[in-house]
Design a protein around this motif. Structure first.
Motif, PDB file in Angstrom:
ATOM      1  N   MET A   1      -6.855   6.621 -15.413  1.00 10.76           N
ATOM      2  CA  MET A   1      -5.764   5.729 -15.087  1.00 10.76           C
ATOM      3  C   MET A   1      -5.671   5.622 -13.570  1.00 10.76           C
ATOM      4  O   MET A   1      -5.636   6.624 -12.870  1.00 10.76           O
ATOM      5  CB  MET A   1      -4.454   6.276 -15.667  1.00 10.76           C
ATOM      6  N   SER A   2      -5.628   4.417 -13.078  1.00  8.51           N
ATOM      7  CA  SER A   2      -5.517   4.213 -11.630  1.00  8.51           C
ATOM      8  C   SER A   2      -4.068   4.441 -11.180  1.00  8.51           C
ATOM      9  O   SER A   2      -3.144   4.478 -12.005  1.00  8.51           O
ATOM     10  CB  SER A   2      -5.951   2.794 -11.267  1.00  8.51           C
ATOM     11  N   GLU A   5      -2.004   1.503 -12.258  1.00  9.83           N
ATOM     12  CA  GLU A   5      -1.650   1.540 -13.687  1.00  9.83           C
ATOM     13  C   GLU A   5      -0.523   2.529 -13.950  1.00  9.83           C
ATOM     14  O   GLU A   5       0.381   2.266 -14.755  1.00  9.83           O
ATOM     15  CB  GLU A   5      -2.882   1.901 -14.528  1.00  9.83           C
ATOM     16  N   PHE A   8       2.598   0.840 -12.447  1.00 12.80           N
ATOM     17  CA  PHE A   8       2.902  -0.426 -13.129  1.00 12.80           C
ATOM     18  C   PHE A   8       3.437  -0.200 -14.543  1.00 12.80           C
ATOM     19  O   PHE A   8       4.218  -1.008 -15.046  1.00 12.80           O
ATOM     20  CB  PHE A   8       1.664  -1.321 -13.172  1.00 12.80           C
ATOM     21  N   ALA A   9       3.044   0.888 -15.188  1.00 13.26           N
ATOM     22  CA  ALA A   9       3.553   1.169 -16.535  1.00 13.26           C
ATOM     23  C   ALA A   9       5.077   1.277 -16.515  1.00 13.26           C
ATOM     24  O   ALA A   9       5.762   0.694 -17.369  1.00 13.26           O
ATOM     25  CB  ALA A   9       2.926   2.452 -17.071  1.00 13.26           C
ATOM     26  N   SER A  12       6.567  -2.293 -15.463  1.00 10.57           N
ATOM     27  CA  SER A  12       6.502  -3.282 -16.538  1.00 10.57           C
ATOM     28  C   SER A  12       7.453  -2.932 -17.678  1.00 10.57           C
ATOM     29  O   SER A  12       8.007  -3.829 -18.320  1.00 10.57           O
ATOM     30  CB  SER A  12       5.071  -3.446 -17.051  1.00 10.57           C
ATOM     31  N   TRP A  68       0.863  -7.516  -9.387  1.00 13.92           N
ATOM     32  CA  TRP A  68      -0.580  -7.652  -9.566  1.00 13.92           C
ATOM     33  C   TRP A  68      -1.256  -7.987  -8.238  1.00 13.92           C
ATOM     34  O   TRP A  68      -2.324  -7.453  -7.914  1.00 13.92           O
ATOM     35  CB  TRP A  68      -0.886  -8.714 -10.619  1.00 13.92           C
ATOM     36  N   ARG A  71      -1.660  -4.866  -6.055  1.00  8.19           N
ATOM     37  CA  ARG A  71      -2.144  -3.695  -6.785  1.00  8.19           C
ATOM     38  C   ARG A  71      -3.016  -2.768  -5.938  1.00  8.19           C
ATOM     39  O   ARG A  71      -2.993  -1.555  -6.131  1.00  8.19           O
ATOM     40  CB  ARG A  71      -2.877  -4.116  -8.054  1.00  8.19           C
TER      41      ARG A  71
END
Length: 191
Positions: A1-2, A5, A8-9, A12, A68, A71
């Motif tokens: 997982m970056s 990510e 952003f989890a 989001s 995005w 990112r």
């Protein structure tokens, strides 16, 4: 997982809940309107609240897309996570205010709009300012996002939001909300 990510989890999730809150408010309001119509009792949805809902959805989507865009500049740190929670939570609170939780307390939703629109627009304006403060801290973003077009469209957004936030005139509010929506649609369609 970056790192993106990971951050952003959370972002989001909260933005998704904001969208759910708006749609739930719309559903609750429509359900109440249908019940009132069946009882032959007055309840007017009007234009202001639905237009505000559409604008908040489009604005929320713009911040989702902004995430995005940036990112490569996102790092998983306590400060970033805290910033994401505060920022996305402000969106949730703004979304929560768009529709009344108890529409039965209103005969006309424009009354609700006139009660909450200043707070909603103030929150959205602060989020734009915070977004630009973030951009200013990342040199790669400054070069990329400070074009005359980007600055002009952001200036227009802020001017229209300030106007919509301060006016108490229904017609002016409708016009300003329509212009805010048209601005986003034009940007989305031209990309």
């Amino acid at each position: 997982m970056s790192e993106f990510e990971f951050v952003f989890a959370l972002y989001s999730l909260i933005l998704g809940l904001s969208l759910v809150e708006l749609l739930t408010g719309l559903g609750r309001t429509l359900e109440f309107k249908l019940a009132r119509d069946a009882e032959h009792r007055a309840f007017r949805i009007g234009w202001l609240t639905p237009l505000l809902a559409v604008f908040v959805i489009l604005d929320l989507l713009s911040f989702w897309m902004f995430a995005w865009l940036v990112r490569e500049s996102i790092i998983a740190s306590t400060a970033m996570i805290l910033g994401v929670v505060v920022f996305a939570s402000a969106y949730f609170l703004a979304s929560r205010l768009v529709f009344p939780s108890e529409p039965q307390n209103f005969v006309d939703l424009d009354t609700h709009y006139l009660r909450v629109h200043r707070i909603v627009f103030a929150m959205l304006i602060v989020m734009v300012v915070v977004q630009w403060m973030f951009v200013a801290t990342v040199p790669a973003l400054v070069d990329r996002l400070t074009s005359p077009v980007s600055l002009g469209t952001t200036g227009l957004l802020l001017a229209l939001m300030i106007g919509a936030g301060v006016t108490r005139n229904r017609t002016a509010g409708i016009v300003l909300l329509a212009l805010l929506i048209a601005r986003y649609l034009a940007i989305y369609l031209l990309r």
